[in-house]
Design an enzyme around this catalytic site. Structure first.
Site, PDB file in Angstrom:
ATOM      1  CB  CYS A 152     -89.134 -74.662  55.095  1.00  0.00           C
ATOM      2  SG  CYS A 152     -89.616 -75.489  53.370  1.00  0.00           S
ATOM      3  CG  HIS A 247     -95.527 -66.134  53.259  1.00  0.00           C
ATOM      4  ND1 HIS A 247     -95.263 -67.107  52.232  1.00  0.00           N
ATOM      5  CD2 HIS A 247     -94.982 -66.686  54.334  1.00  0.00           C
ATOM      6  CE1 HIS A 247     -94.665 -68.014  52.604  1.00  0.00           C
ATOM      7  NE2 HIS A 247     -94.432 -67.867  53.825  1.00  0.00           N
ATOM      8  CG  ASN A 284     -91.231 -66.588  50.978  1.00  0.00           C
ATOM      9  OD1 ASN A 284     -90.469 -67.563  50.356  1.00  0.00           O
ATOM     10  ND2 ASN A 284     -90.952 -66.652  52.266  1.00  0.00           N
ATOM     11  CD  GLU A 302     -90.397 -71.498  48.232  1.00  0.00           C
ATOM     12  OE1 GLU A 302     -89.616 -71.606  49.054  1.00  0.00           O
ATOM     13  OE2 GLU A 302     -91.250 -72.561  47.999  1.00  0.00           O
ATOM     14  CB  CYS A 311     -94.695 -72.365  49.024  1.00  0.00           C
ATOM     15  SG  CYS A 311     -93.975 -71.287  50.523  1.00  0.00           S
ATOM     16  N   GLY A 314     -96.545 -70.605  52.383  1.00  0.00           N
ATOM     17  CA  GLY A 314     -97.225 -69.915  51.451  1.00  0.00           C
ATOM     18  C   GLY A 314     -98.825 -70.129  51.577  1.00  0.00           C
TER      19      GLY A 314
HETATM   20  N1  LIG Z   1     -87.987 -69.876  50.650  1.00  0.00           N
HETATM   21  C1  LIG Z   1     -88.862 -69.738  51.871  1.00  0.00           C
HETATM   22  C2  LIG Z   1     -88.512 -70.967  52.692  1.00  0.00           C
HETATM   23  C3  LIG Z   1     -88.994 -72.041  52.109  1.00  0.00           C
HETATM   24  C4  LIG Z   1     -90.613 -72.299  52.441  1.00  0.00           C
HETATM   25  C5  LIG Z   1     -90.905 -73.486  51.908  1.00  0.00           C
HETATM   26  N2  LIG Z   1     -91.185 -73.904  50.531  1.00  0.00           N
HETATM   27  C6  LIG Z   1     -92.393 -73.749  52.519  1.00  0.00           C
HETATM   28  O1  LIG Z   1     -93.147 -74.991  52.237  1.00  0.00           O
HETATM   29  O2  LIG Z   1     -93.058 -73.263  53.174  1.00  0.00           O
HETATM   30  C7  LIG Z   1     -88.196 -68.385  52.618  1.00  0.00           C
HETATM   31  O3  LIG Z   1     -87.156 -67.920  52.361  1.00  0.00           O
HETATM   32  O4  LIG Z   1     -88.828 -67.906  53.467  1.00  0.00           O
END
Ligand SMILES: N[C@@H](CCC[C@H](N)C(=O)O)C(=O)O
Length: 342
Positions: A152, A247, A284, A302, A311, A314
Site C-alpha cells: 500500500c 492493478h 484494484n 480498490e 491510491c 494505483g
Molecule cells: N486495496 C489495495 C491495497 C491498498 C493500496 C493503497 N491504497 C495504496 O495507496 O497503494 C489492494 O488490495 O491491493
C-alpha cells in the site's frame, strides 16, 4: 472496559493532487483508557471530538458496540491503542505492533473497525511489526474488507511517519533514510523530508501477466497492454500492472469516447472489474482521464476497500500504463481527487 476514547481529530486541509507521493497527516487519535465510548460532533466538519466526558452527548456507548468488544480481549491493558493517519484522504488506523509478529487484531476485527458507521472508519488497518531478514520493521495491512494486500503506497508513507513519531525521530530526519520496512512486496526505504512528509520509491513495476496476476493473455510479450477486457458486455481497453499488488488501468472503452472520470458510476462498475474472472487475486482498478501528456486524472476502485480518495500504488501503476500506451511522458502529475468522490 471497551474501546479507548480519544481526544480530538483535526482534519488538515486536503491537497487536490498527489505529486511525488507526499503524505498528509489527518490527525491522531490518542487512545485513553475509559469505560465507555462517547462521541460528539463539534462545529463544522473539520473537527470531530471523541471524549469520555459524561457532559458530552453520547450517541453510542461501548456496551452497545459489539464490533469493538474484541478490543478488550486482545491486549493486556484491555485497550487497543491506535492512531489515524491519511495520505491524500486514503486513511488508515495504525497499530503499534512492534512487540509481536502477530497482528493484535484479526482480519474480521479489522473489517469491523474500518466500518465508517459502526467502527472507527478507515480504508485499512496497518500494523507496525518487528522487522525480518535484517529489516528494521515489517508493515502488514488489512483492507477495510479484512483481506490482506501485499502493498500500500499511501499506507507505507503513513507507516513511516508513524515510526518516526513512535521512535521520536522527528526533526532528525532530513531526507535521510533512517529505517527499512519489509512489506509483502519487498523492501521499502522511506525518505522522511524536513517538513515531515514522506517520499517512497515504489520499485519496479511487474508486467508479466501471470505475476500481476491476470488470466488475460500477454499481447506485448508477456505483458498485457491496451488489451480488451469485456465487462458486463462492454469492451474496455486495459493495461495490467503490479506494483506488488495488482492493478488494472483503463483509459476507456474500445472505440468509445474519451473517458470522463467525473461521469463514472464507480460503485457500479468498480466491483465488476474487481471480481472479474480474469483477475484471480481480484484487482484494484484505475479509471484514467488524460488531461495532457504530463497531467492525468484518476478515480480508483480498490480491491478490498472500494472507492477510496487516493491510491499510491494505483497512481504509480497508471503512470506506467500511460507511458506504455504512449499517452503520457514518464514524469507527470496525477490528480487523485478534485473534490470528494463519494
Ligand atoms: N486495496 C489495495 C491495497 C491498498 C493500496 C493503497 N491504497 C495504496 O495507496 O497503494 C489492494 O488490495 O491491493
Amino acid at each position: 472496559m471497551e474501546i479507548a476514547a480519544a481526544s480530538t481529530v483535526s482534519v488538515a486541509p486536503q491537497p487536490s493532487r498527489l505529486s511525488n507521493a507526499f503524505p498528509r497527516k489527518l490527525g491522531s487519535v490518542s487512545s485513553l483508557p475509559c469505560a465507555s465510548f462517547k462521541r460528539k460532533h463539534c462545529s463544522g466538519n473539520a473537527t470531530l471530538c471523541v471524549s469520555s466526558s459524561s457532559s458530552m452527548d453520547a450517541v453510542v456507548t461501548a456496551e452497545k458496540i459489539s464490533p469493538a468488544s474484541f478490543l478488550d480481549k486482545r491486549e493486556t491493558g484491555g485497550i487497543l491503542h491506535f492512531v489515524k493517519y491519511q495520505g491524500l484522504g486514503n486513511d488508515f488506523i495504525l497499530v503499534d505492533n512492534r512487540d509481536s509478529s502477530e497482528p493484535k487484531i484479526t482480519q474480521e476485527q479489522a473489517a469491523k473497525l474500518c466500518d465508517r458507521n459502526f467502527g472507527v472508519g478507515a480504508d485499512g488497518v496497518i500494523f507496525a511489526m518487528p522487522g525480518v531478514n535484517g529489516t528494521d520493521y515489517t508493515m502488514r495491512i488489512f483492507n477495510s474488507d479484512g483481506s490482506e494486500p501485499e502493498m500500500c503506497g499511501n499506507g507505507v508513507r503513513c507507516f513511516a511517519r508513524f515510526i518516526a513519531e513512535l521512535e521520536d525521530l522527528q526533526g532528525k530526519t532530513g531526507t535521510l533514510c533512517l529505517f527499512t520496512i519489509h512489506t509483502g512486496a519487498g523492501l521499502i526505504v522511506p525518505e522522511i523530508q524536513d517538513d515531515g512528509q514522506v517520499k517512497v520509491d515504489m520499485g519496479i513495476p511487474i508486467l508479466k501477466a501471470q505475476d500481476v496476476p491476470t488470466k488475460l493473455p500477454g499481447n506485448k510479450g508477456e505483458a498485457v497492454i491496451q488489451a480488451e477486457l469485456v465487462v458486463d458486455g462492454v469492451s474496455w481497453n486495459v493495461t495490467c500492472v503490479s506494483m506488488g499488488n495488482p492493478h488494472c488501468v483503463t483509459f476507456g472503452t474500445k472505440g468509445g469516447p474519451k473517458l470522463k472520470v467525473d461521469d463514472l458510476n464507480l460503485p457500479e462498475i468498480g466491483p465488476k472489474f474487481e471480481h472479474h474472472e480474469m483477475f484471480p487475486a481480484r484487482t484494484n482498478t484505475e479509471f484514467v482521464e488524460v488531461l495532457s501528456r504530463s497531467h492525468l486524472k484518476m478515480r480508483v476502485w480498490e480491491r478490498g476497500a472500494g472507492a477510496t480518495l487516493a491510491c499510491g500504488t494505483g497512481a504509480c501503476a497508471l503512470v506506467v500504463a500511460a507511458v506504455l500506451e504512449g499517452r503520457a511522458n514518464r514524469k507527470c502529475t496525477v490528480d487523485l481527487r478534485a473534490d470528494r468522490w463519494r
